[in-house]
Scaffold this motif. Structure first.
Motif, PDB file in Angstrom:
ATOM      1  N   LEU A 159       0.822  -1.218   0.000  1.00 32.67           N
ATOM      2  CA  LEU A 159       0.000   0.000   0.000  1.00 32.67           C
ATOM      3  C   LEU A 159       0.852   1.262   0.000  1.00 32.67           C
ATOM      4  O   LEU A 159       0.492   2.278  -0.565  1.00 32.67           O
ATOM      5  N   THR A 160       1.970   1.165   0.686  1.00 27.24           N
ATOM      6  CA  THR A 160       2.727   2.375   0.968  1.00 27.24           C
ATOM      7  C   THR A 160       3.576   2.854  -0.199  1.00 27.24           C
ATOM      8  O   THR A 160       4.038   3.968  -0.201  1.00 27.24           O
ATOM      9  N   ASN A 161       3.777   2.001  -1.157  1.00 30.88           N
ATOM     10  CA  ASN A 161       4.699   2.359  -2.229  1.00 30.88           C
ATOM     11  C   ASN A 161       3.978   2.725  -3.518  1.00 30.88           C
ATOM     12  O   ASN A 161       4.477   2.462  -4.604  1.00 30.88           O
ATOM     13  N   ARG A 162       2.801   3.260  -3.378  1.00 26.60           N
ATOM     14  CA  ARG A 162       2.012   3.617  -4.556  1.00 26.60           C
ATOM     15  C   ARG A 162       1.144   4.831  -4.265  1.00 26.60           C
ATOM     16  O   ARG A 162       0.818   5.114  -3.118  1.00 26.60           O
ATOM     17  N   ALA A 163       0.769   5.515  -5.307  1.00 27.05           N
ATOM     18  CA  ALA A 163      -0.112   6.675  -5.127  1.00 27.05           C
ATOM     19  C   ALA A 163      -0.818   6.974  -6.430  1.00 27.05           C
ATOM     20  O   ALA A 163      -0.286   6.707  -7.515  1.00 27.05           O
ATOM     21  N   ILE A 164      -2.040   7.487  -6.291  1.00 26.79           N
ATOM     22  CA  ILE A 164      -2.733   8.007  -7.473  1.00 26.79           C
ATOM     23  C   ILE A 164      -2.580   9.524  -7.438  1.00 26.79           C
ATOM     24  O   ILE A 164      -2.731  10.144  -6.381  1.00 26.79           O
ATOM     25  N   LEU A 165      -2.255  10.114  -8.577  1.00 30.26           N
ATOM     26  CA  LEU A 165      -2.059  11.558  -8.648  1.00 30.26           C
ATOM     27  C   LEU A 165      -3.116  12.169  -9.561  1.00 30.26           C
ATOM     28  O   LEU A 165      -3.452  11.591 -10.604  1.00 30.26           O
ATOM     29  N   ALA A 166      -3.631  13.311  -9.152  1.00 31.00           N
ATOM     30  CA  ALA A 166      -4.624  14.010  -9.975  1.00 31.00           C
ATOM     31  C   ALA A 166      -4.377  15.505  -9.846  1.00 31.00           C
ATOM     32  O   ALA A 166      -3.774  15.955  -8.870  1.00 31.00           O
ATOM     33  N   PRO A 167      -4.833  16.288 -10.823  1.00 32.01           N
ATOM     34  CA  PRO A 167      -4.524  17.726 -10.774  1.00 32.01           C
ATOM     35  C   PRO A 167      -5.169  18.466  -9.605  1.00 32.01           C
ATOM     36  O   PRO A 167      -4.541  19.313  -8.996  1.00 32.01           O
ATOM     37  N   LEU A 168      -6.419  18.129  -9.270  1.00 30.80           N
ATOM     38  CA  LEU A 168      -7.116  18.934  -8.260  1.00 30.80           C
ATOM     39  C   LEU A 168      -7.628  18.109  -7.081  1.00 30.80           C
ATOM     40  O   LEU A 168      -7.835  16.900  -7.199  1.00 30.80           O
ATOM     41  N   ASN A 169      -7.872  18.801  -5.974  1.00 36.60           N
ATOM     42  CA  ASN A 169      -8.359  18.137  -4.760  1.00 36.60           C
ATOM     43  C   ASN A 169      -9.732  17.494  -4.927  1.00 36.60           C
ATOM     44  O   ASN A 169     -10.037  16.527  -4.258  1.00 36.60           O
ATOM     45  N   VAL A 170     -10.543  18.042  -5.827  1.00 39.97           N
ATOM     46  CA  VAL A 170     -11.900  17.493  -6.000  1.00 39.97           C
ATOM     47  C   VAL A 170     -11.811  16.014  -6.359  1.00 39.97           C
ATOM     48  O   VAL A 170     -12.451  15.155  -5.734  1.00 39.97           O
ATOM     49  N   GLU A 171     -10.987  15.699  -7.382  1.00 38.51           N
ATOM     50  CA  GLU A 171     -10.872  14.296  -7.797  1.00 38.51           C
ATOM     51  C   GLU A 171     -10.151  13.470  -6.724  1.00 38.51           C
ATOM     52  O   GLU A 171     -10.506  12.329  -6.455  1.00 38.51           O
ATOM     53  N   VAL A 172      -9.142  14.076  -6.136  1.00 39.16           N
ATOM     54  CA  VAL A 172      -8.355  13.390  -5.107  1.00 39.16           C
ATOM     55  C   VAL A 172      -9.273  12.952  -3.958  1.00 39.16           C
ATOM     56  O   VAL A 172      -9.208  11.809  -3.497  1.00 39.16           O
ATOM     57  N   ASN A 173     -10.166  13.836  -3.543  1.00 38.32           N
ATOM     58  CA  ASN A 173     -11.068  13.515  -2.425  1.00 38.32           C
ATOM     59  C   ASN A 173     -12.002  12.367  -2.783  1.00 38.32           C
ATOM     60  O   ASN A 173     -12.241  11.461  -1.982  1.00 38.32           O
ATOM     61  N   GLN A 174     -12.530  12.410  -4.016  1.00 39.31           N
ATOM     62  CA  GLN A 174     -13.447  11.330  -4.433  1.00 39.31           C
ATOM     63  C   GLN A 174     -12.718   9.989  -4.465  1.00 39.31           C
ATOM     64  O   GLN A 174     -13.217   8.973  -3.987  1.00 39.31           O
ATOM     65  N   LEU A 175     -11.511   9.994  -5.025  1.00 40.92           N
ATOM     66  CA  LEU A 175     -10.741   8.749  -5.117  1.00 40.92           C
ATOM     67  C   LEU A 175     -10.443   8.197  -3.718  1.00 40.92           C
ATOM     68  O   LEU A 175     -10.605   7.010  -3.445  1.00 40.92           O
ATOM     69  N   ASN A 176     -10.034   9.085  -2.815  1.00 40.73           N
ATOM     70  CA  ASN A 176      -9.685   8.641  -1.462  1.00 40.73           C
ATOM     71  C   ASN A 176     -10.875   8.020  -0.743  1.00 40.73           C
ATOM     72  O   ASN A 176     -10.746   6.996  -0.080  1.00 40.73           O
TER      73      ASN A 176
END
Ligand SMILES: Nc1ncnc2c1ncn2[C@@H]1O[C@H](COP(=O)(O)OP(=O)(O)OP(=O)(O)O)[C@@H](O)[C@H]1O
Length: 619
Positions: A401-418
């Protein structure tokens, strides 16, 4: 729900409880917390942690004392002081001094205060700043003390690194060290200002480490500095430019930075500044520091005669200019400062991060970073239809889990993904309840009830829905094993700063226990208090939003800007809208150690990403 004045205490607290109640069927249910029935709604709201009381700090420390040993408790104490700046520090000290000092065999209180003073000094603060008793200093900070033992350790570490330098690194290393060590000779012009250009992974940080340890072993005083806390924790004894130079939040075009006697003395003693992430430095900050160093050193040479080594990659994130257009951003960079011409330009070329097919991968990245690719079409093998499935498949072992991340331009998408990734994770959700209230800009009060006008104008329901990027969400949901990111610089020397990723290990009502996933202290356990946070300094809001919450956000997914300086084996890139910022695509792609670790999900029916690069800045 209608708005209620805090003067109407019972109804005000009833409304607070109603906002969080789930299964209540009666007023008694609403007044009952963990099986205890309270007489009033205000008492129940306090017990639920929904309203700030003067004894909130004591509740936090009562919990901390029951979990933490004295040494950890001192760190926790310092993080709390820095994060919250509470008003009742001396009462806290008097109440908990026994617990904070019981591991010492003698002079308990003095030694505990001394240890606290050292922790605070590492963050450019002191006991005096918090009106704590001033300790009698009985030992010195290891990092600053030049002892025979330290010199040997620095030399050993430095020599090991120097032996490994590649050719480019060695040439730069030799040029800088020779100039510094040969400082006394006047027979040739000495360069004092260097700029090391290197795309991501070309070994800048590795080189700074070699320079740091070797120069320390030669009794040179070296300060490693970065614009952000997250970059600072990757440098040896690194700290932020704001702490090192005392940079104010609003940078002025004229004059110098106000420095007190202690800071002045500290700056005077530094021979060399190594300053990473320089693409983010606004030129106004560099110029302000130049004027301040000239003033402090009483020397009209650039930077008061100090050696300055800047390093960075202008393909990455540039200074933030609020609502600024391309030209304003470009002109804000240090390349457009009158000082830029005095920097000797050096460069690193070989990518030392890329694992397999290193040369090919780094060439592919550079083409994108240099803007040679205008429209980027991801190849089939790196395309994804569902990033969550690809990056966070069910039953993924914790280590993975710790060695990966999803990146997106804005917090809106980041929050939904999380939110979605957390929902899929095993384990039950812990919901951290919090208190939101507003105060009008300019009114400095820590107590909701004191700014009634703001409370009536900005109802709780409205405030709860706000998600400014500097604050955790109102309704923070966590699970043990979730990845979160710290939102405050609580301790750069302890690796806990804005952007640090952690895995949640334990969740208590007022303390969150996590394990650091980045920096020299990776693997270390840290305890984070629930604290009072606000949007002070965020000029976009007509009021200050106050939120008492753990200073963290979920971070399975993070914004591209926040990912700068971090590396992962697996990176998912979620592009649901056009990218507008310079270097965003390059920063996102170059976070991955190999091309085969990258997955990209684009908006439905789209197959390309426009690559925005301000070529003027990288030529
Ligand atoms: N000479 C070297 N020998 C062995 N490993 C090296 C060397 N130089 C760099 N590395 C390794 O390569 C990786 C990338 O190096 P480093 O982090 O210093 O790059 P960087 O230029 O600072 O990258 P970024 O700009 O993305 O932060 C690290 O894992 C580092 O340990």
């Amino acid at each position: 729900m209608t708005n209620v004045s805090p003067r109407d205490s019972e109804r005000f607290h009833l409304k607070l409880i109603l906002g969080h109640a789930t299964n209540a069927r009666s007023f008694i249910d609403l007044r009952t917390v963990n099986g205890k029935e309270w007489n009033t709604f205000s008492e129940a709201a306090v017990d639920m942690g929904l309203t700030a009381t003067n004894d909130e700090a004591f509740k936090i420390f009562d919990e901390a004392v029951s979990i933490l040993m004295p040494k950890r408790l001192r760190h926790f104490f310092v993080w709390y002081l820095i994060g919250e700046m509470p008003s009742n520090v001396i009462d806290l000290w008097n109440t908990y001094k026994k617990a904070l000092s019981e591991d010492f065999v003698d002079q308990h209180e003095n030694r505990a205060l001394c240890a606290i003073e050292h922790l605070l000094r590492a963050e450019a603060r002191s006991c005096a700043d918090f009106y704590l008793p001033i300790p009698e200093i009985i030992f010195e900070n290891e990092a600053d003390e030049i002892t025979v033992e330290n010199i040997e350790t620095f030399a050993k570490k430095g020599n090991e690194l120097v032996k490994q330098l590649n050719n480019d690194q060695k040439i730069i290393y030799t040029q800088i060290v020779d100039n510094i060590m040969d400082d006394k000779s006047t027979d040739r012009k000495r360069e004092k200002c260097f700029y090391i250009d290197g795309s991501g992974g070309t070994g800048k940080t590795f080189l700074y480490n070699a320079l740091y340890y070797m120069l320390k072993s030669e009794k040179k005083n070296v300060a490693c500095v970065a614009w952000t806390g997250i970059a600072a924790i990757l440098l040896p004894y690194g700290t932020t430019a704001h702490k090192t130079f005392g940079l104010p939040l609003t940078l002025q075009k004229e004059g110098t930075i106000f420095t007190n006697a202690t800071m002045k003395k500290k700056i005077q003693s530094i021979d060399v500044f190594i300053w990473d992430e320089c693409s983010m430095i606004p030129k106004i900050a560099l110029e302000l520091i130049d004027r301040t160093l000239k003033d402090i050193m009483e020397d009209a040479s650039p930077f008061g005669g100090k050696t300055i080594t800047l390093g960075g990659d202008f393909r990455q994130v540039l200074p933030i200019v609020k609502r600024g257009g391309k030209q304003q951003i470009i002109e804000e960079t240090i390349k457009y400062s009158t000082l830029w011409s005095i920097f000797e330009k050096l460069s690193l070329k070989k990518n030392m991060r890329a694992k397999e097919d290193a040369a090919k991968f780094s060439e592919w990245l550079l083409n994108i970073g240099n803007g040679e690719v205008e429209l980027f079409v991801p190849e089939k093998e790196i395309q994804s239809n569902n990033l969550i499935d690809d990056l966070y498949p069910r039953n993924l072992p914790l280590d993975e889990l710790t060695n990966r991340a999803i990146l997106a331009p804005l917090n809106v998408e980041v929050n939904q993904l999380n939110t979605e990734i957390l929902r899929r994770m095993d384990g039950s959700i812990f919901e951290s309840k919090n208190i939101d209230y507003a105060t009008l800009q300019g009114i400095d009060t820590a107590d909701a009830a004191l700014d009634e006008e703001a409370i009536l104008r900005y109802p709780m329901e409205y405030l709860n829905g706000l998600t400014p990027s500097s604050l955790p969400p109102h309704n923070l949901q966590l699970k043990v094993g979730a990845i979160v990111m710290s939102l405050r610089n609580l301790s750069i020397s302890d690796g806990l700063c804005n952007g640090t990723r952690l895995v949640v290990r334990e969740i208590h009502s007022r303390i969150l226990i996590g394990e650091l996933l980045i920096g020299e202290r990776k693997g270390q356990i840290v305890e984070i208090p629930r604290m009072k946070l606000d949007t002070r300094g965020d000029t976009d809001m007509p009021f200050i939003l106050h939120r008492r919450q753990f200073p963290v956000r979920l971070a399975f997914a993070i914004t591209i800007n926040k990912s700068q300086e971090q590396s992962f084996d697996h990176v998912g890139i979620f592009i649901d809208r056009p990218i507008f910022g310079h270097g965003q695509l390059y920063v996102a792609l170059s976070r991955c150690r190999s091309k085969k670790g990258i997955k990209i999900q684009l908006k439905k029916n789209e197959d390309a990403i426009k690559n925005i690069v301000y070529k003027e800045i990288i030529e």
